[in-house]
Design a protein around this motif. Structure first.
Motif, mmCIF file in Angstrom:
data_model
loop_
_atom_site.group_PDB
_atom_site.id
_atom_site.type_symbol
_atom_site.label_atom_id
_atom_site.label_comp_id
_atom_site.label_asym_id
_atom_site.label_seq_id
_atom_site.Cartn_x
_atom_site.Cartn_y
_atom_site.Cartn_z
ATOM 1 N N ARG A 44 1.496 -3.031 1.843
ATOM 2 C CA ARG A 44 1.574 -4.454 2.596
ATOM 3 C C ARG A 44 -0.024 -5.005 2.019
ATOM 4 N N ASP A 45 -1.156 -3.814 2.085
ATOM 5 C CA ASP A 45 -2.046 -4.721 1.241
ATOM 6 C C ASP A 45 -2.398 -3.143 0.308
ATOM 7 N N ARG A 46 -1.999 -3.573 -1.209
ATOM 8 C CA ARG A 46 -3.157 -2.609 -1.641
ATOM 9 C C ARG A 46 -4.149 -2.249 -1.879
ATOM 10 N N GLU A 47 -4.942 -3.200 -2.041
ATOM 11 C CA GLU A 47 -6.672 -3.012 -1.585
ATOM 12 C C GLU A 47 -6.345 -2.312 -0.822
ATOM 13 N N GLU A 48 -6.500 -2.187 0.199
ATOM 14 C CA GLU A 48 -7.004 -1.720 1.652
ATOM 15 C C GLU A 48 -6.210 -0.281 2.412
ATOM 16 N N GLN A 96 1.850 -3.006 -4.062
ATOM 17 C CA GLN A 96 1.597 -3.771 -3.005
ATOM 18 C C GLN A 96 3.535 -4.646 -2.653
ATOM 19 N N GLU A 140 5.796 -7.866 2.558
ATOM 20 C CA GLU A 140 5.960 -7.098 4.330
ATOM 21 C C GLU A 140 6.858 -6.210 4.450
ATOM 22 N N ASN A 163 -0.225 1.280 7.068
ATOM 23 C CA ASN A 163 1.754 0.589 7.047
ATOM 24 C C ASN A 163 2.481 1.701 7.855
#
Length: 126
Positions: free
Chosen positions: A13-17, A52, A55, A112
């Motif tokens: 949902r958030d590539r960096e995180e 990415q 959702e 995720n």
């Protein structure tokens, strides 16, 4: 050459995180960028290419073979982050580890919902 796994794509949902979570908990080098991916490189040269996905992420299972020392370090990082871990893949035994095949193992979730696992002995024994 024998067949070897080179990389797999990890939806996020958030590539960096997600890349930071994986490198941080597993104690790996900072992920690099390759096209749309944050590339998390494992010790055996295989990479987790984090992409990415928005959702709609389908949870997957990723298992990592680690040394006894790495197991202790990773478990300490999981605990220090306040993450719950389980001895089993269905998350029925919180705060415990398993001792399958004479090794140690545990499971935890990433942001995720991917089911992550560390083991010190491959399934079926060394």
């Amino acid at each position: 050459m024998s067949v070897q796994l080179n990389h797999t794509i990890v939806q996020a949902r958030d590539r960096e995180e997600t890349a930071a979570f994986l490198t941080g908990v597993l104690g790996l080098e900072t992920a690099t960028v390759f096209g749309p991916f944050r590339v998390v490189t494992l010790g055996n040269g295989v990479s987790l290419d984090v992409v990415q996905a928005g959702e709609a992420v389908t949870p997957q299972h990723y298992a990592f073979l680690v040394s006894d020392e790495e197991f202790d370090q990773i478990r300490d990082r999981i605990k220090s982050r306040g993450l719950t871990y389980w001895a089993d893949p269905h998350h029925h035994e919180p705060g415990r580890i398993n001792t399958h095949d004479g090794g140690r193992g545990l499971y935890w979730s990433d942001p995720n919902g991917h089911n992550l696992e560390i083991i010190t002995v491959p399934y079926g024994g060394a």
